[in-house]
Design a protein around this motif. Structure first.
Motif, PDB file in Angstrom:
ATOM      1  N   GLU A  76       0.958  -1.140   0.052  1.00  0.00           N
ATOM      2  CA  GLU A  76       0.150   0.064   0.005  1.00  0.00           C
ATOM      3  C   GLU A  76       0.642   1.242   0.092  1.00  0.00           C
ATOM      4  O   GLU A  76       2.039   1.336   0.693  1.00  0.00           O
ATOM      5  CB  GLU A  76      -0.840   0.012   1.293  1.00  0.00           C
ATOM      6  CG  GLU A  76      -0.046   0.032   2.684  1.00  0.00           C
ATOM      7  CD  GLU A  76      -1.114   0.267   3.693  1.00  0.00           C
ATOM      8  OE1 GLU A  76      -2.457   0.329   3.435  1.00  0.00           O
ATOM      9  OE2 GLU A  76      -0.721  -0.230   4.884  1.00  0.00           O
ATOM     10  N   GLY A  77       0.443   2.304  -0.803  1.00  0.00           N
ATOM     11  CA  GLY A  77       1.249   3.619  -0.733  1.00  0.00           C
ATOM     12  C   GLY A  77       2.489   3.442  -1.648  1.00  0.00           C
ATOM     13  O   GLY A  77       3.164   4.393  -1.314  1.00  0.00           O
ATOM     14  N   SER A  78       2.534   2.578  -2.300  1.00  0.00           N
ATOM     15  CA  SER A  78       4.051   2.522  -3.007  1.00  0.00           C
ATOM     16  C   SER A  78       3.953   2.932  -4.452  1.00  0.00           C
ATOM     17  O   SER A  78       2.735   2.849  -4.965  1.00  0.00           O
ATOM     18  CB  SER A  78       4.522   0.923  -3.016  1.00  0.00           C
ATOM     19  OG  SER A  78       3.615   0.004  -3.496  1.00  0.00           O
TER      20      SER A  78
ATOM     21  N   THR B 236       0.003   2.835  -5.285  1.00  0.00           N
ATOM     22  CA  THR B 236      -1.161   2.270  -4.791  1.00  0.00           C
ATOM     23  C   THR B 236      -1.777   2.765  -3.819  1.00  0.00           C
ATOM     24  O   THR B 236      -1.137   3.688  -3.121  1.00  0.00           O
ATOM     25  CB  THR B 236      -0.607   0.801  -4.200  1.00  0.00           C
ATOM     26  OG1 THR B 236       0.318   1.137  -3.286  1.00  0.00           O
ATOM     27  CG2 THR B 236      -0.188  -0.156  -5.425  1.00  0.00           C
ATOM     28  N   PRO B 237      -3.112   2.781  -3.589  1.00  0.00           N
ATOM     29  CA  PRO B 237      -3.988   3.359  -2.333  1.00  0.00           C
ATOM     30  C   PRO B 237      -3.444   2.976  -0.876  1.00  0.00           C
ATOM     31  O   PRO B 237      -3.115   1.793  -1.063  1.00  0.00           O
ATOM     32  CB  PRO B 237      -5.497   3.123  -2.668  1.00  0.00           C
ATOM     33  CG  PRO B 237      -5.192   1.718  -3.502  1.00  0.00           C
ATOM     34  CD  PRO B 237      -4.081   1.784  -4.300  1.00  0.00           C
ATOM     35  N   SER B 238      -3.681   3.633   0.035  1.00  0.00           N
ATOM     36  CA  SER B 238      -3.223   2.877   1.330  1.00  0.00           C
ATOM     37  C   SER B 238      -4.318   3.113   2.213  1.00  0.00           C
ATOM     38  O   SER B 238      -5.473   3.798   2.025  1.00  0.00           O
ATOM     39  CB  SER B 238      -2.113   3.818   1.739  1.00  0.00           C
ATOM     40  OG  SER B 238      -2.524   4.983   2.060  1.00  0.00           O
ATOM     41  N   GLY B 239      -4.250   2.351   3.523  1.00  0.00           N
ATOM     42  CA  GLY B 239      -5.312   2.400   4.383  1.00  0.00           C
ATOM     43  C   GLY B 239      -5.849   0.895   4.685  1.00  0.00           C
ATOM     44  O   GLY B 239      -5.822   0.208   3.586  1.00  0.00           O
TER      45      GLY B 239
ATOM     46  N   LYS C  99      -0.084  -4.357   3.460  1.00  0.00           N
ATOM     47  CA  LYS C  99       0.643  -3.545   4.338  1.00  0.00           C
ATOM     48  C   LYS C  99       1.996  -3.416   3.959  1.00  0.00           C
ATOM     49  O   LYS C  99       2.603  -2.523   4.242  1.00  0.00           O
ATOM     50  CB  LYS C  99       0.497  -3.832   5.937  1.00  0.00           C
ATOM     51  CG  LYS C  99       0.841  -2.673   6.567  1.00  0.00           C
ATOM     52  CD  LYS C  99       0.411  -2.998   8.187  1.00  0.00           C
ATOM     53  CE  LYS C  99       0.613  -1.743   8.925  1.00  0.00           C
ATOM     54  NZ  LYS C  99       0.200  -1.948  10.367  1.00  0.00           N
ATOM     55  N   ASP C 100       2.450  -4.693   3.541  1.00  0.00           N
ATOM     56  CA  ASP C 100       4.032  -4.621   3.187  1.00  0.00           C
ATOM     57  C   ASP C 100       4.246  -5.152   2.043  1.00  0.00           C
ATOM     58  O   ASP C 100       3.191  -6.133   1.714  1.00  0.00           O
ATOM     59  CB  ASP C 100       4.907  -5.141   4.246  1.00  0.00           C
ATOM     60  CG  ASP C 100       6.209  -4.308   4.368  1.00  0.00           C
ATOM     61  OD1 ASP C 100       6.717  -3.977   3.114  1.00  0.00           O
ATOM     62  OD2 ASP C 100       6.937  -4.517   5.330  1.00  0.00           O
TER      63      ASP C 100
END
Length: 215
Positions: free
Chosen positions: A117-119, A176-179, A211-212
């Motif tokens: 996420e968030g990458s 990528t979206p996160s949460g 998450k990772d």
């Protein structure tokens, strides 16, 4: 990478060259997946393309450059272009490239890959073109999560001449979206179609956002 990118949301887009010239089960795009189609003239052979402008030196040289190493004398009068998407590579700074071979069935088994996420990442495709020029190759991608469409993206890849070595096409960087609500499993359908709306690959697969990164 050239072309027009039309996206509703920013989520991973699945299975993609050349910027110089640019139904759920059907391999032909439906109306809601495609823009208005361009109506082309009658198809002519590569040999006819070269003969048509043989008196225009600059145009002739441009066409010969476009055709690259193609032996015109070995080409039949009219052949359909053969376009194969050989592999998908996920490129993310600080991580080894993840190279995914595309199965002949167009349906990778299980979860095909996992993104953090968030990458930030890029998708890179290896594309082989044979027989003839493919005009207006376009990439379309749709993504669903729990049956709800969350991404609809399109991009014009361009026009490709046949050559012995595959083209490498890198898609624009995405994040990528996160949460908590972004994590989970997604399903996707990707198509590669040309100006005639002919589909060369329909790819149906699933992927995860976690998450990772996976170990």
């Amino acid at each position: 990478m050239g072309g027009t990118d039309d996206k509703e949301t920013v989520l991973p887009s699945g299975s993609a060259a050349h910027d110089d010239a640019a139904s759920e089960s059907s391999c032909y795009a439906t109306e809601d997946e495609e823009d208005t189609q361009i109506h082309l003239g009658p198809k002519i052979s590569i040999r006819e393309h070269l003969e048509k402008d043989k008196d225009d030196e600059s145009l002739r040289r441009w066409k010969e450059q476009l055709l690259g190493s193609v032996d015109v004398n070995q080409v039949e009068e009219v052949q359909e272009p053969d376009v194969k998407i050989l592999s998908l590579t996920i490129v993310s700074i600080g991580r080894p490239d993840l190279v995914l071979e595309i199965p002949d069935s167009g349906k990778p088994k299980g979860t095909w890959f996992t993104l953090k996420e968030g990458s930030k990442y890029n998708l890179k495709f290896s594309i082989k073109v044979s027989n003839d020029i493919v005009c207006g190759l376009k990439y379309t991608n749709n993504v669903w999560k729990k049956g709800l469409k969350v991404d609809n993206s399109k991009q014009m890849l361009g026009t490709f001449s046949p050559q012995a070595e595959p083209y490498t096409h890198v898609m624009p960087e995405e994040t990528t979206p996160s949460g908590m609500f972004a994590r989970g499993n997604y399903s996707a359908k990707t198509k590669f179609v040309d100006d005639d709306n002919k589909c060369y690959l329909e790819l149906n697969y699933s992927f995860d956002i976690q998450k990772d990164w996976p170990n």
